[in-house]
Design a protein around this motif. Structure first.
Motif, short mmCIF file in Angstrom:
data_model
loop_
_atom_site.label_atom_id
_atom_site.label_comp_id
_atom_site.label_asym_id
_atom_site.label_seq_id
_atom_site.Cartn_x
_atom_site.Cartn_y
_atom_site.Cartn_z
N ASN A 227 -6.67 -10.62 -0.87
CA ASN A 227 -8.11 -11.23 -0.72
C ASN A 227 -8.96 -10.75 -1.46
O ASN A 227 -10.21 -11.03 -1.27
N TYR A 228 -8.61 -10.09 -2.19
CA TYR A 228 -9.72 -9.25 -3.20
C TYR A 228 -10.59 -10.33 -4.15
O TYR A 228 -9.86 -11.13 -4.93
N GLN B 134 -14.87 -7.04 4.45
CA GLN B 134 -13.13 -6.59 4.85
C GLN B 134 -12.83 -5.78 3.68
O GLN B 134 -13.16 -5.64 2.56
N THR C 37 -4.66 2.82 -7.13
CA THR C 37 -5.61 1.40 -6.61
C THR C 37 -4.84 0.30 -6.32
O THR C 37 -4.13 -0.10 -7.48
N VAL C 38 -4.96 -0.16 -5.14
CA VAL C 38 -4.40 -1.45 -4.95
C VAL C 38 -4.79 -2.58 -4.66
O VAL C 38 -5.93 -2.34 -3.81
N TYR C 39 -4.99 -3.71 -5.39
CA TYR C 39 -5.75 -4.80 -5.25
C TYR C 39 -5.14 -5.66 -4.45
O TYR C 39 -4.09 -6.18 -4.84
N LEU C 40 -5.64 -6.10 -3.26
CA LEU C 40 -5.07 -6.86 -2.47
C LEU C 40 -5.28 -8.41 -2.52
O LEU C 40 -6.00 -8.57 -3.21
N ARG D 60 2.77 6.89 7.44
CA ARG D 60 2.16 5.90 8.15
C ARG D 60 1.81 6.55 9.65
O ARG D 60 0.64 6.28 10.23
N MET E 9 7.72 6.85 3.77
CA MET E 9 6.45 5.98 3.96
C MET E 9 6.45 5.60 5.42
O MET E 9 5.34 5.94 6.09
N THR F 126 -10.68 -4.54 1.08
CA THR F 126 -9.56 -5.41 0.16
C THR F 126 -9.29 -4.66 -1.06
O THR F 126 -8.19 -5.01 -1.60
N ILE F 127 -9.53 -3.52 -0.88
CA ILE F 127 -8.93 -2.51 -1.86
C ILE F 127 -8.45 -1.20 -1.46
O ILE F 127 -9.34 -0.58 -0.44
N LEU F 128 -7.22 -0.76 -1.68
CA LEU F 128 -6.87 0.62 -1.41
C LEU F 128 -7.22 1.50 -2.59
O LEU F 128 -6.72 1.34 -3.60
N ARG F 129 -8.28 2.16 -2.45
CA ARG F 129 -8.76 2.97 -3.63
C ARG F 129 -9.33 4.32 -3.07
O ARG F 129 -9.28 4.64 -1.88
N LYS F 130 -9.63 5.37 -4.24
CA LYS F 130 -10.05 6.48 -3.51
C LYS F 130 -11.08 6.51 -2.70
O LYS F 130 -12.27 6.20 -2.62
N GLY G 148 0.72 -1.18 0.08
CA GLY G 148 0.10 -0.03 0.09
C GLY G 148 0.96 1.26 0.02
O GLY G 148 0.15 2.37 -0.03
#
Lengths: 350, 82, 479
Positions: free
Chosen positions: B75-76, C3, B70-73, C197, C193, C5-9, B57
């Motif tokens: 367990n997606y 859960q 966008t990061v697809y992890l 965080r 980074m 599962t995506i880091l998105r906007k 991330g």
């Protein structure tokens, strides 16, 4: 009607409470501090907000915030403090935020003194702050009107989404008179179309930036249209013994109180003097004054406690058909009725 | 989105990316690169080389553009998200 | 539970930036590598994760982040330069359940808005302040900020910031931390980074504090301004590390959020009946006493004057109050201006049936002079045939006027005989009633409860007596 003997400054705070004003943000300054003091005493009794801000600038910005959240909100100050508030007032006008500002004028320029004067006329009426905007200006001349016109100020502020001034001087602020307390307002206007409440349905934007030149010009024109409507609908004047008058005096605020006495004295002496008092300074009673020029009057005398600020507007309204004379006092001096009558006699040979 | 891509992976919108390179510097695996190509705004945008992403991330959090990365992890599961 | 599962906007952002002019409504106006976007993203993510996007209000003052309202899917107020904490104060007071965010840059917060931030912090307002410190004015094109480092070149410090003439870079967290009220004060950085965080954790802590009404949280974030610093983004991160952190150490200065109770704000009373009850409408004057048709005076313009402390003002107020009870129009005006000084005080009271014009009695038909300077000053302006009441206890000269009615009355002496000279003002009220015949002394006595609200029975009785004595003295000596 229940009556209470109270100072004009206190009556304004009662008017605010009765109008449903929920917040007061202000900074102390003579001769307006009593407004803040009365608000600090009264507002907490109603669970409403009183906050003494760190500065005049902070106070008007707090007003901006509260108004943006749809509250009826009040601040009070006097000349030097009003100067400091001007940027914020421009923002309120630019963001179309309703709010009420009471200005108890004192002597100027600079630190001047704390005597009664009317030298804030131009700074309040002619912008003061930056940009193309106007504020509605009500000019009470009694403790009763301090209450009533403050209530009206909130109504007009909401009706037109515009800042409204209650503009008067230390005499009206300090004097005590019997005030008939009106009924409190029962319903506040719905502002859910634009106010920010911190809810999903009120994700509105309170803003005065228009980067695009055409967008800003469009907004300027919308504001101009609003001011035209205000000019058309909201002019208020008081006339006193004007019907058969041969000479008319024009003045507002505490000088209009003196003019009333001057009219009575003049009449006793056989001089047909009358008075026209603008209750609204914006909108200015342009038509009412222009009409005076068609009456074949001997003269028009503007009486003010400033350096010819009011007479300029009177003469604009007269459009050159007549020219108003000026009698003025400054520095904290209030004209006396006799002084005015003698001036009338001298000027017009009556 | 390419259904055959291997999770996790990072997807960078080449048109939104302003090519600042912060994501490239922050990637612990060095699997992001500045492209030789220019986008419509004239920026050399950032690209995922196609494998090696561990789904940390970093690129997402270090990117100043809200919608560029966008990061697809791991367990997606696309079907379950709908 | 879903859960992530995506880091998105994050959903804290508006989907399409509708308020942003021009065609590019899918991207920010920020320069490449600008720290604002990173911090925006951390805020928007926290708002979504805490499910408080709806109740958040973002305040954007002048600076690069003046356009923060383009992006946050919240209530938004754009405000004047430096004033965000003042606006946030009233927004938070108006909407106590909302999460109010003041998002400010260094010029805005530490220069022009320096006092506003200190005072909002000192009041412990329930808000989060995000303070983006990039040591420069970004939006106006790279001028010196209060946080500009020693020797740093900007467009207004072309020779480098000279601390001898420009002062030192201001450490705002350290100043805020001197105040008692703030609950959370922290400085973080976006230079790599691990620190992004840590910033993320601070953002979430501060926002949850506002959500839980804990009060004032302050998060200073050291941030890149590659355009202003005239360098690429990655070297800009290095520059923070090498140059900014030594002057602006990364630290949690305070975290009292656990031990701080939630702020409670009162619910405003708006019900009209309740408003009237609190204003005591029922106790207000409503009864008009009957005027005496044969009174010696039908209207009075009286000037009351004496030493400060002789009860001049309260005598005037008492007269105006009684006049009001009789249904007269009344006005009371205290002396105003320089004559207030020098230990003398005077007021004007008008009592008449028609509308009161000028409130200052410039030609009074009565003067009540409680001391000699007042007699000398005000007998001159009395109209012919008017009444001059003067305090013969303290005045041993004769009035010069012969065309007025003169009433020498030992006002202070009468009060002294009653045991308290402080009631001399009420003696003069009694004398006024007798001379004018406008008021019945018995009725005045009935009004004591409203005139001396909250005073003891003893005080009221004494004042009643004073009125009676003043009245009787006139009737006995001048009829």
């Amino acid at each position: 009607m229940p009556r209470k003997l109270m100072k004009g400054n206190h009556a304004a705070v009662y008017g605010a409470i009765l109008a449903g004003c929920q917040a007061y943000y202000g900074y102390p300054i003579t001769p307006a501090s009593e407004i803040a003091e009365a608000a600090s005493l009264l507002f907490p009794k109603f669970g409403r907000t009183f906050l003494q801000a760190e500065s005049e600038v902070a106070a008007i910005n707090m007003v901006y915030g509260a108004a943006g959240c749809g509250l009826r909100v009040l601040t009070g100050s006097s000349g030097p403090g009003i100067s400091l508030k001007m940027e914020g007032i421009s923002y309120c006008a630019g963001s179309a935020l309703p709010c009420v500002i009471v200005d108890i004028m004192r002597g100027g320029p600079g630190l001047g003194n704390i005597g009664p004067e009317q030298g804030d006329y131009n700074q309040v009426l002619k912008g003061g702050g930056h940009g193309n905007y106007k504020v509605i200006v009500l000019a009470p001349n009694s403790a009763q009107e301090m209450c009533d016109l403050t209530m009206l100020a909130f109504e007009l502020a909401d009706k037109y989404r515009n800042p409204v001034f209650v503009l008067t001087d230390g005499v009206i602020g300090q004097m005590m008179e019997a005030v008939e307390l009106p009924e409190p307002v029962t319903e506040l206007p719905d502002k859910s179309e634009w106010a920010v409440y911190g809810t999903a349905d009120s994700r509105h934007l309170i803003n005065s930036i228009y980067l695009d030149h055409d967008d800003l010009e469009r907004w300027n024109r919308e504001l101009m249209k609003k001011y035209e409507i205000i000019q058309k609908n909201e002019v208020r004047v008081e006339e006193y013994r004007i019907d058969d008058a041969e000479i008319v005096t024009i003045g507002y605020g505490s000088s209009s109180r003196v003019l009333r006495s001057a009219v009575d004295i003049a009449r006793e002496r056989g001089i047909k003097l009358g008075m026209l008092r603008p209750i609204t300074l914006f909108p200015f009673p342009v038509d009412e004054i222009a009409e005076l020029a068609d009456r074949g009057l001997t003269g028009i005398l503007t009486v003010e406690m400033s350096d010819g600020q009011l007479v300029d507007d009177v003469n604009l309204a007269l459009r050159g058909k007549m020219i108003s004379d000026l009698y003025n006092r400054m520095g904290g001096n209030v004209p006396t009725a006799l002084e005015i009558v003698e001036n009338v006699s001298e000027l017009y040979g009556v | 989105m390419n259904e055959n891509r291997k999770y996790p992976f990072s997807e960078i919108d080449p048109d939104i990316c302003k090519g600042c390179g912060l994501c490239v510097a922050s990637c612990p695996k060095g699997v992001l690169v500045i492209s030789d190509k220019l986008n419509s705004k004239g920026f050399h945008f950032s690209e995922y080389v196609g494998e090696g992403c561990i789904g940390c991330g970093n690129c997402f959090y270090t990117c100043p553009e809200p919608s560029a990365v966008t990061v697809y992890l791991r367990n997606y599961v696309p079907e379950e998200v709908s | 539970m879903a859960q992530k599962t995506i880091l998105r906007k994050p959903r804290g952002f508006i989907d399409v930036y509708k308020h942003k002019p021009g065609a590019e409504k899918d991207r920010t106006h920020y320069c490449p590598g600008c720290g604002h976007g990173i911090l925006h993203k951390l805020i928007a993510e926290a708002l979504e994760d805490f499910d408080i996007v709806d109740k958040t209000i973002v305040i954007s003052p002048v600076g690069c982040s003046v356009f923060a309202y383009y992006y946050f899917h919240t209530g938004n107020l754009q405000v004047p330069h430096g004033r965000a904490p003042a606006v946030a104060t009233s927004v938070s007071r108006a909407n106590p359940d909302s999460v109010v965010i003041s998002y400010q840059g260094d010029g805005d917060l530490a220069a022009i808005g320096g006092n506003n931030i200190l005072q909002a912090a000192n009041r412990g307002e329930n808000m989060v302040v995000f303070f983006v410190n990039n040591a420069i004015y970004g939006m106006t094109g790279g001028q010196m900020a209060p946080t500009t480092l020693e020797g740093q070149i900007t467009t207004t410090t072309p020779y480098g910031r000279n601390v001898k003439t420009d002062g030192y870079p201001i450490q705002v967290c350290e100043i805020i931390n001197q105040l008692t009220a703030p609950v959370y004060v922290v400085r973080t950085s976006l230079h790599d980074m691990p620190n992004i965080r840590k910033t993320r954790a601070a953002v979430r802590k501060a926002i949850s504090n506002a959500r839980d009404k804990k009060g004032f949280s302050f998060v200073e974030v050291l941030s890149m301004c590659p355009s202003g610093w005239k360098m690429d983004s990655v070297p800009a991160q290095e520059w923070i590390k090498e140059n900014m952190i030594p002057r602006f150490p990364l630290e949690t200065f305070r975290d009292d959020s656990e031990d701080t109770p939630a702020i409670e704000r009162p619910v405003p009373v708006m019900d009209p009946d309740e408003v009237k009850r609190i204003l005591e409408y029922s106790a207000l004057s409503d009864s008009n006493l009957e005027k005496n048709p044969d009174a010696a005076f039908e209207k009075v313009a009286v000037r009351i004057a004496g030493f400060g402390g002789q009860g001049i003002m309260s005598a005037g107020i008492a007269l105006a109050n009684v006049g009001m009870e009789y249904g007269y129009n009344v006005s009371w005006l205290p002396s105003y201006g320089p004559e207030m000084r020098g230990g003398t005080a005077n007021c004007s009271v008008k009592i008449q049936s028609d509308t009161v014009g000028a409130s200052e009695c410039t030609e009074p038909n009565m003067v009540i002079a409680m001391n000699q300077p007042s007699l000398e000053k005000f007998e001159k302006i009395l109209v012919p045939g008017g009444a001059l009441i003067y305090n013969s206890t303290l005045i041993d000269i004769e009035p010069t006027r012969t065309d007025v009615e003169v009433y020498p009355i030992p006002i202070t002496g009468i009060a002294d005989e009653l045991g308290n000279t402080r009631v001399q003002s009420m003696v003069s009220v009694g004398a006024f009633a007798a001379v004018t015949e406008m008021f019945d002394p018995g009725e005045i006595e009935n009004l004591m409860t409203s005139l001396f609200k909250g005073k003891s029975d003893k005080v009221m009785k004494l004042n009643e007596k004073a009125v009676r004595k003043g009245y009787e003295y006139v009737k006995e000596n001048f009829s």
